[in-house]
Design a protein around this motif. Structure first.
Motif, PDB file in Angstrom:
ATOM      1  N   ASN A 227     -68.372 -14.655   9.270  1.00  0.00           N
ATOM      2  CA  ASN A 227     -69.105 -15.836   9.707  1.00  0.00           C
ATOM      3  C   ASN A 227     -70.577 -15.738   9.330  1.00  0.00           C
ATOM      4  O   ASN A 227     -71.188 -16.716   8.893  1.00  0.00           O
ATOM      5  CB  ASN A 227     -68.927 -16.016  11.218  1.00  0.00           C
ATOM      6  CG  ASN A 227     -69.584 -17.270  11.720  1.00  0.00           C
ATOM      7  OD1 ASN A 227     -70.765 -17.251  12.080  1.00  0.00           O
ATOM      8  ND2 ASN A 227     -68.825 -18.356  11.747  1.00  0.00           N
ATOM      9  N   ARG A 228     -71.153 -14.558   9.500  1.00  0.00           N
ATOM     10  CA  ARG A 228     -72.566 -14.361   9.119  1.00  0.00           C
ATOM     11  C   ARG A 228     -72.751 -14.579   7.618  1.00  0.00           C
ATOM     12  O   ARG A 228     -73.726 -15.182   7.182  1.00  0.00           O
ATOM     13  CB  ARG A 228     -73.047 -12.959   9.487  1.00  0.00           C
ATOM     14  CG  ARG A 228     -73.130 -12.697  10.955  1.00  0.00           C
ATOM     15  CD  ARG A 228     -74.238 -13.506  11.598  1.00  0.00           C
ATOM     16  NE  ARG A 228     -74.269 -13.225  13.024  1.00  0.00           N
ATOM     17  CZ  ARG A 228     -75.343 -13.299  13.750  1.00  0.00           C
ATOM     18  NH1 ARG A 228     -76.490 -13.642  13.228  1.00  0.00           N
ATOM     19  NH2 ARG A 228     -75.278 -13.041  15.036  1.00  0.00           N
ATOM     20  N   LEU A 229     -71.794 -14.084   6.825  1.00  0.00           N
ATOM     21  CA  LEU A 229     -71.868 -14.266   5.374  1.00  0.00           C
ATOM     22  C   LEU A 229     -71.720 -15.746   5.012  1.00  0.00           C
ATOM     23  O   LEU A 229     -72.396 -16.238   4.104  1.00  0.00           O
ATOM     24  CB  LEU A 229     -70.804 -13.437   4.670  1.00  0.00           C
ATOM     25  CG  LEU A 229     -70.937 -11.916   4.775  1.00  0.00           C
ATOM     26  CD1 LEU A 229     -69.779 -11.225   4.065  1.00  0.00           C
ATOM     27  CD2 LEU A 229     -72.259 -11.427   4.205  1.00  0.00           C
ATOM     28  N   GLN A 230     -70.843 -16.456   5.716  1.00  0.00           N
ATOM     29  CA  GLN A 230     -70.674 -17.880   5.459  1.00  0.00           C
ATOM     30  C   GLN A 230     -71.966 -18.641   5.735  1.00  0.00           C
ATOM     31  O   GLN A 230     -72.388 -19.470   4.928  1.00  0.00           O
ATOM     32  CB  GLN A 230     -69.566 -18.461   6.344  1.00  0.00           C
ATOM     33  CG  GLN A 230     -68.171 -18.114   5.888  1.00  0.00           C
ATOM     34  CD  GLN A 230     -67.137 -18.733   6.792  1.00  0.00           C
ATOM     35  OE1 GLN A 230     -67.102 -18.457   7.991  1.00  0.00           O
ATOM     36  NE2 GLN A 230     -66.306 -19.582   6.214  1.00  0.00           N
ATOM     37  N   HIS A 231     -72.592 -18.370   6.868  1.00  0.00           N
ATOM     38  CA  HIS A 231     -73.795 -19.108   7.233  1.00  0.00           C
ATOM     39  C   HIS A 231     -75.020 -18.685   6.426  1.00  0.00           C
ATOM     40  O   HIS A 231     -76.016 -19.402   6.425  1.00  0.00           O
ATOM     41  CB  HIS A 231     -74.030 -19.024   8.739  1.00  0.00           C
ATOM     42  CG  HIS A 231     -73.001 -19.819   9.486  1.00  0.00           C
ATOM     43  ND1 HIS A 231     -72.967 -21.179   9.507  1.00  0.00           N
ATOM     44  CD2 HIS A 231     -71.902 -19.416  10.189  1.00  0.00           C
ATOM     45  CE1 HIS A 231     -71.936 -21.609  10.192  1.00  0.00           C
ATOM     46  NE2 HIS A 231     -71.263 -20.541  10.620  1.00  0.00           N
TER      47      HIS A 231
ATOM     48  N   ALA B 150     -70.897  -1.526   5.057  1.00  0.00           N
ATOM     49  CA  ALA B 150     -72.338  -1.282   5.186  1.00  0.00           C
ATOM     50  C   ALA B 150     -72.901  -1.734   6.531  1.00  0.00           C
ATOM     51  O   ALA B 150     -74.042  -1.387   6.864  1.00  0.00           O
ATOM     52  CB  ALA B 150     -73.089  -1.986   4.057  1.00  0.00           C
ATOM     53  N   GLU B 151     -72.128  -2.459   7.304  1.00  0.00           N
ATOM     54  CA  GLU B 151     -72.601  -3.077   8.537  1.00  0.00           C
ATOM     55  C   GLU B 151     -73.032  -2.045   9.581  1.00  0.00           C
ATOM     56  O   GLU B 151     -72.363  -1.055   9.803  1.00  0.00           O
ATOM     57  CB  GLU B 151     -71.452  -3.953   9.075  1.00  0.00           C
ATOM     58  CG  GLU B 151     -71.738  -4.638  10.362  1.00  0.00           C
ATOM     59  CD  GLU B 151     -71.202  -3.875  11.559  1.00  0.00           C
ATOM     60  OE1 GLU B 151     -71.849  -3.961  12.609  1.00  0.00           O
ATOM     61  OE2 GLU B 151     -70.164  -3.197  11.469  1.00  0.00           O
ATOM     62  N   GLN B 152     -74.186  -2.316  10.173  1.00  0.00           N
ATOM     63  CA  GLN B 152     -74.672  -1.512  11.294  1.00  0.00           C
ATOM     64  C   GLN B 152     -75.173  -2.430  12.394  1.00  0.00           C
ATOM     65  O   GLN B 152     -76.164  -2.148  13.048  1.00  0.00           O
ATOM     66  CB  GLN B 152     -75.777  -0.558  10.844  1.00  0.00           C
ATOM     67  CG  GLN B 152     -75.264   0.575  10.006  1.00  0.00           C
ATOM     68  CD  GLN B 152     -76.329   1.626   9.756  1.00  0.00           C
ATOM     69  OE1 GLN B 152     -77.517   1.405   9.944  1.00  0.00           O
ATOM     70  NE2 GLN B 152     -75.887   2.790   9.321  1.00  0.00           N
ATOM     71  N   GLY B 153     -74.470  -3.514  12.555  1.00  0.00           N
ATOM     72  CA  GLY B 153     -74.825  -4.558  13.513  1.00  0.00           C
ATOM     73  C   GLY B 153     -74.553  -5.892  12.856  1.00  0.00           C
ATOM     74  O   GLY B 153     -74.990  -6.135  11.734  1.00  0.00           O
ATOM     75  N   VAL B 154     -73.826  -6.736  13.542  1.00  0.00           N
ATOM     76  CA  VAL B 154     -73.409  -8.009  12.957  1.00  0.00           C
ATOM     77  C   VAL B 154     -74.612  -8.875  12.594  1.00  0.00           C
ATOM     78  O   VAL B 154     -74.575  -9.602  11.610  1.00  0.00           O
ATOM     79  CB  VAL B 154     -72.445  -8.747  13.915  1.00  0.00           C
ATOM     80  CG1 VAL B 154     -72.100 -10.124  13.409  1.00  0.00           C
ATOM     81  CG2 VAL B 154     -71.183  -7.924  14.125  1.00  0.00           C
ATOM     82  N   GLY B 155     -75.676  -8.780  13.345  1.00  0.00           N
ATOM     83  CA  GLY B 155     -76.849  -9.619  13.121  1.00  0.00           C
ATOM     84  C   GLY B 155     -77.433  -9.532  11.728  1.00  0.00           C
ATOM     85  O   GLY B 155     -77.884 -10.530  11.174  1.00  0.00           O
ATOM     86  N   ASP B 156     -77.439  -8.346  11.144  1.00  0.00           N
ATOM     87  CA  ASP B 156     -78.008  -8.193   9.803  1.00  0.00           C
ATOM     88  C   ASP B 156     -76.937  -7.926   8.745  1.00  0.00           C
ATOM     89  O   ASP B 156     -77.233  -7.413   7.664  1.00  0.00           O
ATOM     90  CB  ASP B 156     -79.077  -7.103   9.791  1.00  0.00           C
ATOM     91  CG  ASP B 156     -78.516  -5.712  10.047  1.00  0.00           C
ATOM     92  OD1 ASP B 156     -77.376  -5.594  10.524  1.00  0.00           O
ATOM     93  OD2 ASP B 156     -79.234  -4.726   9.761  1.00  0.00           O
TER      94      ASP B 156
ATOM     95  N   ALA C  18     -75.293  -9.915   6.714  1.00  0.00           N
ATOM     96  CA  ALA C  18     -75.475 -10.612   5.440  1.00  0.00           C
ATOM     97  C   ALA C  18     -76.540  -9.925   4.583  1.00  0.00           C
ATOM     98  O   ALA C  18     -76.340  -9.725   3.382  1.00  0.00           O
ATOM     99  CB  ALA C  18     -75.842 -12.070   5.671  1.00  0.00           C
ATOM    100  N   ALA C  19     -77.639  -9.550   5.195  1.00  0.00           N
ATOM    101  CA  ALA C  19     -78.716  -8.883   4.444  1.00  0.00           C
ATOM    102  C   ALA C  19     -78.253  -7.532   3.913  1.00  0.00           C
ATOM    103  O   ALA C  19     -78.521  -7.185   2.754  1.00  0.00           O
ATOM    104  CB  ALA C  19     -79.948  -8.709   5.328  1.00  0.00           C
ATOM    105  N   ARG C  20     -77.533  -6.780   4.733  1.00  0.00           N
ATOM    106  CA  ARG C  20     -77.038  -5.475   4.281  1.00  0.00           C
ATOM    107  C   ARG C  20     -75.981  -5.630   3.189  1.00  0.00           C
ATOM    108  O   ARG C  20     -75.932  -4.833   2.257  1.00  0.00           O
ATOM    109  CB  ARG C  20     -76.511  -4.661   5.456  1.00  0.00           C
ATOM    110  CG  ARG C  20     -77.654  -4.098   6.307  1.00  0.00           C
ATOM    111  CD  ARG C  20     -77.177  -3.186   7.397  1.00  0.00           C
ATOM    112  NE  ARG C  20     -76.537  -1.971   6.939  1.00  0.00           N
ATOM    113  CZ  ARG C  20     -77.167  -0.826   6.646  1.00  0.00           C
ATOM    114  NH1 ARG C  20     -78.486  -0.764   6.738  1.00  0.00           N
ATOM    115  NH2 ARG C  20     -76.494   0.235   6.291  1.00  0.00           N
ATOM    116  N   ALA C  21     -75.139  -6.647   3.311  1.00  0.00           N
ATOM    117  CA  ALA C  21     -74.123  -6.880   2.273  1.00  0.00           C
ATOM    118  C   ALA C  21     -74.800  -7.156   0.934  1.00  0.00           C
ATOM    119  O   ALA C  21     -74.414  -6.586  -0.095  1.00  0.00           O
ATOM    120  CB  ALA C  21     -73.211  -8.037   2.664  1.00  0.00           C
TER     121      ALA C  21
END
Length: 163
Positions: free
Chosen positions: A26-30, A60-66, A68-71
């Motif tokens: 969802n984060r990547l979609q938005h 790579a995720e270390q928290g859903v909030g970031d 997209a940036a980490r991806a």
């Protein structure tokens, strides 16, 4: 493949909670990195590039909030030979190169791809890391290409025997 199907595969194979995987997607979609549904009854279809990015985001995720940036950061990490992680995993998803193993740590990724050790970025020698084995990668690719889960399990077991 539908986004929901890809979420199921990656959550199950990577051992990540399905809800967390869906939240990352969802984060990547938005962030405009994965397609959104055209209508409520038309789920988004993913390309191999999209699936590779979602897999990288999960690793790579270390928290859903970031997420997209980490991806984006990790997908762009480059090896000394000039290969990008995103392109490499996409090539694996497309069947252009055989599945490999990946160790994702802060700063970069150590991988064995096509029989060669490759470093994307500059990974730390110790600390928290996520792993994707060659066998698990092979099972993900098998399911992505339409194999049912029980057949992908066979591919995974064969890959474990061969490596």
């Amino acid at each position: 493949m539908r986004l929901s199907d890809c979420i199921e595969i990656l959550a199950r194979r990577c051992g990540v909670n399905r809800g967390r995987t869906a939240a990352i997607a969802n984060r990547l979609q938005h962030a405009g990195m994965l397609p959104l549904a055209d209508a409520k009854r038309t789920p988004p279809e993913l390309t191999p590039d999209d699936a590779a990015l979602l897999l990288i985001a999960i690793l790579a995720e270390q928290g859903v909030g970031d997420a997209a940036a980490r991806a984006a950061e990790y997908a762009a990490k480059t090896s000394p030979e000039g290969y990008r992680l995103g392109e490499t995993i996409t090539a694996i998803m497309r069947g252009q190169i055989p599945p490999g193993s990946f160790i994702v740590r802060e700063g970069g990724v150590s991988a064995t791809v096509n029989g060669e050790h490759v470093v994307f970025g500059a990974p730390a020698e110790d600390g928290f890391g996520r792993f994707l084995t060659t066998a698990t990668c092979a099972a993900i690719v098998a399911e992505w290409n339409g194999a049912p889960p029980h057949r992908a399990d066979v591919v995974r077991q064969l890959e474990r025997i061969l490596t």
